[in-house]
Design a protein around this motif. Structure first.
Motif, PDB file in Angstrom:
ATOM      1  N   LEU A  18     -10.985   4.262  -0.834  1.00 27.10           N
ATOM      2  CA  LEU A  18     -10.019   5.304  -1.157  1.00 27.10           C
ATOM      3  C   LEU A  18      -8.930   5.393  -0.088  1.00 27.10           C
ATOM      4  CD1 LEU A  18     -12.472   8.062  -2.463  1.00 27.10           C
ATOM      5  CD2 LEU A  18     -11.041   6.505  -3.817  1.00 27.10           C
ATOM      6  N   ASP A  19      -9.312   5.194   1.181  1.00 26.51           N
ATOM      7  CA  ASP A  19      -8.320   5.185   2.262  1.00 26.51           C
ATOM      8  C   ASP A  19      -7.296   4.075   2.044  1.00 26.51           C
ATOM      9  OD1 ASP A  19      -9.574   7.289   3.501  1.00 26.51           O
ATOM     10  OD2 ASP A  19     -10.630   6.048   4.974  1.00 26.51           O
ATOM     11  N   LEU A  20      -7.780   2.892   1.701  1.00 26.41           N
ATOM     12  CA  LEU A  20      -6.893   1.749   1.494  1.00 26.41           C
ATOM     13  C   LEU A  20      -5.928   2.015   0.344  1.00 26.41           C
ATOM     14  CD1 LEU A  20      -6.033  -1.205   2.014  1.00 26.41           C
ATOM     15  CD2 LEU A  20      -7.797  -1.889   0.384  1.00 26.41           C
ATOM     16  N   LEU A  21      -6.435   2.550  -0.748  1.00 21.41           N
ATOM     17  CA  LEU A  21      -5.589   2.803  -1.911  1.00 21.41           C
ATOM     18  C   LEU A  21      -4.460   3.771  -1.581  1.00 21.41           C
ATOM     19  CD1 LEU A  21      -8.243   3.030  -4.786  1.00 21.41           C
ATOM     20  CD2 LEU A  21      -6.954   1.035  -3.985  1.00 21.41           C
ATOM     21  N   ASP A  22      -4.711   4.699  -0.657  1.00 25.47           N
ATOM     22  CA  ASP A  22      -3.670   5.650  -0.254  1.00 25.47           C
ATOM     23  C   ASP A  22      -2.485   4.947   0.394  1.00 25.47           C
ATOM     24  OD1 ASP A  22      -4.998   7.895  -1.170  1.00 25.47           O
ATOM     25  OD2 ASP A  22      -5.911   8.373   0.768  1.00 25.47           O
ATOM     26  N   LEU A  23      -2.717   3.758   0.964  1.00 21.93           N
ATOM     27  CA  LEU A  23      -1.666   3.046   1.689  1.00 21.93           C
ATOM     28  C   LEU A  23      -0.822   2.156   0.789  1.00 21.93           C
ATOM     29  CD1 LEU A  23      -3.673   1.938   4.872  1.00 21.93           C
ATOM     30  CD2 LEU A  23      -2.413   4.060   4.481  1.00 21.93           C
ATOM     31  N   GLN A  25       1.702   0.923  -2.218  1.00 23.51           N
ATOM     32  CA  GLN A  25       2.922   1.421  -2.832  1.00 23.51           C
ATOM     33  C   GLN A  25       2.700   1.693  -4.313  1.00 23.51           C
ATOM     34  OE1 GLN A  25       6.184  -1.275  -1.989  1.00 23.51           O
ATOM     35  NE2 GLN A  25       5.541  -1.553   0.144  1.00 23.51           N
ATOM     36  N   ASP A  26       3.487   2.609  -4.858  1.00 21.69           N
ATOM     37  CA  ASP A  26       3.379   2.935  -6.277  1.00 21.69           C
ATOM     38  C   ASP A  26       3.548   1.669  -7.125  1.00 21.69           C
ATOM     39  OD1 ASP A  26       3.210   5.484  -5.381  1.00 21.69           O
ATOM     40  OD2 ASP A  26       5.064   6.210  -6.307  1.00 21.69           O
ATOM     41  N   GLY A  27       2.711   1.553  -8.149  1.00 13.97           N
ATOM     42  CA  GLY A  27       2.806   0.413  -9.054  1.00 13.97           C
ATOM     43  C   GLY A  27       1.951  -0.769  -8.664  1.00 13.97           C
ATOM     44  N   ALA A  28       1.269  -0.684  -7.518  1.00 11.56           N
ATOM     45  CA  ALA A  28       0.404  -1.794  -7.097  1.00 11.56           C
ATOM     46  C   ALA A  28      -0.725  -1.980  -8.106  1.00 11.56           C
ATOM     47  CB  ALA A  28      -0.171  -1.530  -5.716  1.00 11.56           C
ATOM     48  N   ARG A  29      -1.089  -3.227  -8.323  1.00  8.56           N
ATOM     49  CA  ARG A  29      -2.184  -3.558  -9.236  1.00  8.56           C
ATOM     50  C   ARG A  29      -3.447  -3.781  -8.417  1.00  8.56           C
ATOM     51  NH1 ARG A  29      -3.217  -9.359 -11.962  1.00  8.56           N
ATOM     52  NH2 ARG A  29      -4.845  -8.829 -13.477  1.00  8.56           N
ATOM     53  N   VAL A  30      -4.490  -3.029  -8.741  1.00  8.31           N
ATOM     54  CA  VAL A  30      -5.762  -3.124  -8.028  1.00  8.31           C
ATOM     55  C   VAL A  30      -6.848  -3.496  -9.032  1.00  8.31           C
ATOM     56  CG1 VAL A  30      -7.494  -1.902  -6.660  1.00  8.31           C
ATOM     57  CG2 VAL A  30      -5.056  -1.388  -6.339  1.00  8.31           C
ATOM     58  N   VAL A  31      -7.561  -4.581  -8.751  1.00  3.01           N
ATOM     59  CA  VAL A  31      -8.655  -5.015  -9.619  1.00  3.01           C
ATOM     60  C   VAL A  31      -9.960  -4.858  -8.854  1.00  3.01           C
ATOM     61  CG1 VAL A  31      -9.626  -6.894 -10.993  1.00  3.01           C
ATOM     62  CG2 VAL A  31      -7.139  -6.673 -10.773  1.00  3.01           C
ATOM     63  N   LEU A  32     -10.830  -3.984  -9.351  1.00  2.00           N
ATOM     64  CA  LEU A  32     -12.146  -3.782  -8.752  1.00  2.00           C
ATOM     65  C   LEU A  32     -13.139  -4.701  -9.447  1.00  2.00           C
ATOM     66  CD1 LEU A  32     -12.193   0.112  -8.543  1.00  2.00           C
ATOM     67  CD2 LEU A  32     -11.448  -1.517  -6.806  1.00  2.00           C
ATOM     68  N   ILE A  68     -10.758   7.542  -8.664  1.00  2.00           N
ATOM     69  CA  ILE A  68      -9.526   6.955  -8.147  1.00  2.00           C
ATOM     70  C   ILE A  68      -8.314   7.501  -8.901  1.00  2.00           C
ATOM     71  CG2 ILE A  68      -8.206   4.813  -7.938  1.00  2.00           C
ATOM     72  CD1 ILE A  68     -10.887   3.387  -7.460  1.00  2.00           C
ATOM     73  N   ARG A  69      -8.416   7.563 -10.211  1.00  2.00           N
ATOM     74  CA  ARG A  69      -7.270   8.018 -11.008  1.00  2.00           C
ATOM     75  C   ARG A  69      -6.951   9.481 -10.762  1.00  2.00           C
ATOM     76  NH1 ARG A  69      -9.703   4.349 -15.776  1.00  2.00           N
ATOM     77  NH2 ARG A  69      -8.411   2.487 -15.393  1.00  2.00           N
ATOM     78  N   ILE A  70      -7.972  10.296 -10.525  1.00  2.00           N
ATOM     79  CA  ILE A  70      -7.737  11.708 -10.207  1.00  2.00           C
ATOM     80  C   ILE A  70      -7.011  11.832  -8.869  1.00  2.00           C
ATOM     81  CG2 ILE A  70      -8.871  13.861  -9.536  1.00  2.00           C
ATOM     82  CD1 ILE A  70     -11.032  13.220 -11.622  1.00  2.00           C
ATOM     83  N   LYS A  71      -7.455  11.052  -7.884  1.00  2.00           N
ATOM     84  CA  LYS A  71      -6.869  11.132  -6.544  1.00  2.00           C
ATOM     85  C   LYS A  71      -5.474  10.508  -6.493  1.00  2.00           C
ATOM     86  CE  LYS A  71      -8.257  10.495  -1.718  1.00  2.00           C
ATOM     87  NZ  LYS A  71      -7.029   9.931  -1.167  1.00  2.00           N
ATOM     88  N   LYS A  77      -1.934   0.797 -10.712  1.00  2.00           N
ATOM     89  CA  LYS A  77      -2.473   0.147 -11.912  1.00  2.00           C
ATOM     90  C   LYS A  77      -3.893  -0.327 -11.597  1.00  2.00           C
ATOM     91  CE  LYS A  77       2.146  -1.443 -13.238  1.00  2.00           C
ATOM     92  NZ  LYS A  77       3.018  -2.644 -13.454  1.00  2.00           N
ATOM     93  N   ILE A  78      -4.863   0.451 -12.019  1.00  2.00           N
ATOM     94  CA  ILE A  78      -6.250   0.168 -11.682  1.00  2.00           C
ATOM     95  C   ILE A  78      -6.941  -0.548 -12.839  1.00  2.00           C
ATOM     96  CG2 ILE A  78      -8.441   1.135 -10.935  1.00  2.00           C
ATOM     97  CD1 ILE A  78      -6.271   1.584  -8.919  1.00  2.00           C
TER      98      ILE A  78
END
Length: 265
Positions: A18-23, A25-32, A68-71, A77-78
């Motif tokens: 969650l800390d990393l996701l805060d850093l 930029q808007d629109g970044a694509r994250v694949v878990l 993640i989406r709430i925060k 883009k998750i």
């Protein structure tokens, strides 16, 4: 920016995620990514167990996505990818499909760096990829990634590919870069570091620090300069086996509280 993050769907690595996701930029694509290790041995009972484990993992992944989406309020883009098979092949397949700009591993995640340390095939998979690998210790504080310390050695000459990776990383996170070399007195000719230093070069002046022990020298430089990230480079895929099996390198990764960026030639 596309980031691929293997996750264990639980444990103490979630806060760092969650800390990393805060850093970002808007629109970044994250694949878990999560791999359910198959227990299939040809019996119906074991096959059913695989299915139950897979369904449970899917539910846990959905819960994580909701958090993640709430925060993040949908600014990122998750995506998620849950597979049932073998971690090595599932990771390789996901990397090829996603083509991330960055692969992130949380060090205490069972499906992260610890698993890679113990499996030769996994080390081979990581050693083959061309994307930079960011290893984040579970205890690390990552309020920002603004200061990058780049440790270099003339045994690993810098390629344009490495410099492009590093430039992309520092540009994305708006990081300042400082380049340094730890000399354990084994090198007599240091001309290489002068030759690649200059105000117009991306890496700028290479700082030379002396230490009888390379790891100690790196640790001291990182602490004194308050680096948020330590970057290193390799061009040899077998380096990863040496890196993760070496007692010194294990300490560099597992005892270190600073995120480690591994760049591949």
């Amino acid at each position: 920016m596309t980031i691929l993050i293997p996750t264990d769907l639980g444990g103490d690595h979630e806060d760092r995620l969650l800390d990393l996701l805060d850093l970002l930029q808007d629109g970044a694509r994250v694949v878990l990514f999560h791999s359910v290790e198959s227990k299939t041995a040809g019996t119906a009972g074991v096959i059913n167990m695989d299915q139950l484990m897979y369904e449970d993992a899917c539910k846990n992944m959905e819960e994580l996505l909701k958090k993640i989406r709430i925060k993040q309020k949908d600014r990122l883009k998750i995506e998620s990818n849950v597979l049932c098979g073998y971690f090595d092949s599932d990771l390789e397949m996901t990397i090829n499909a996603v083509k991330p700009n960055l692969l992130v591993l949380i060090s205490k995640s069972r499906k992260g760096i610890d698993k890679l340390m113990d499996k030769r095939k996994s080390l081979g998979v990581i050693g083959e990829i061309k994307q930079p690998l960011l290893v984040i210790p579970a205890e690390a504080e990552i309020n920002n990634l603004h200061r990058v310390g780049f440790a270099i050695d003339q045994k690993e000459p810098l390629s344009d590919h490495v410099l492009n990776q590093l430039s992309f990383f520092t540009g994305y996170f708006k990081s300042d870069l400082r380049t340094f070399h730890v000399n354990d007195h084994s090198e007599e000719n240091l001309d290489y570091y002068s030759e690649i230093s200059g105000p117009s070069d991306f890496t700028e002046k290479v700082e030379i620090t002396l230490s009888e022990d390379v790891k100690t020298g790196i640790d001291e430089w990182v602490a004194e300069n308050e680096a948020d990230v330590l970057a290193i480079v390799t061009h040899d895929k077998n380096f990863f086996e040496k890196l993760f099996k070496s007692s010194i390198s294990r300490k560099l990764i597992k005892d270190n509280k600073t995120p480690l960026l591994i760049l591949t030639q």
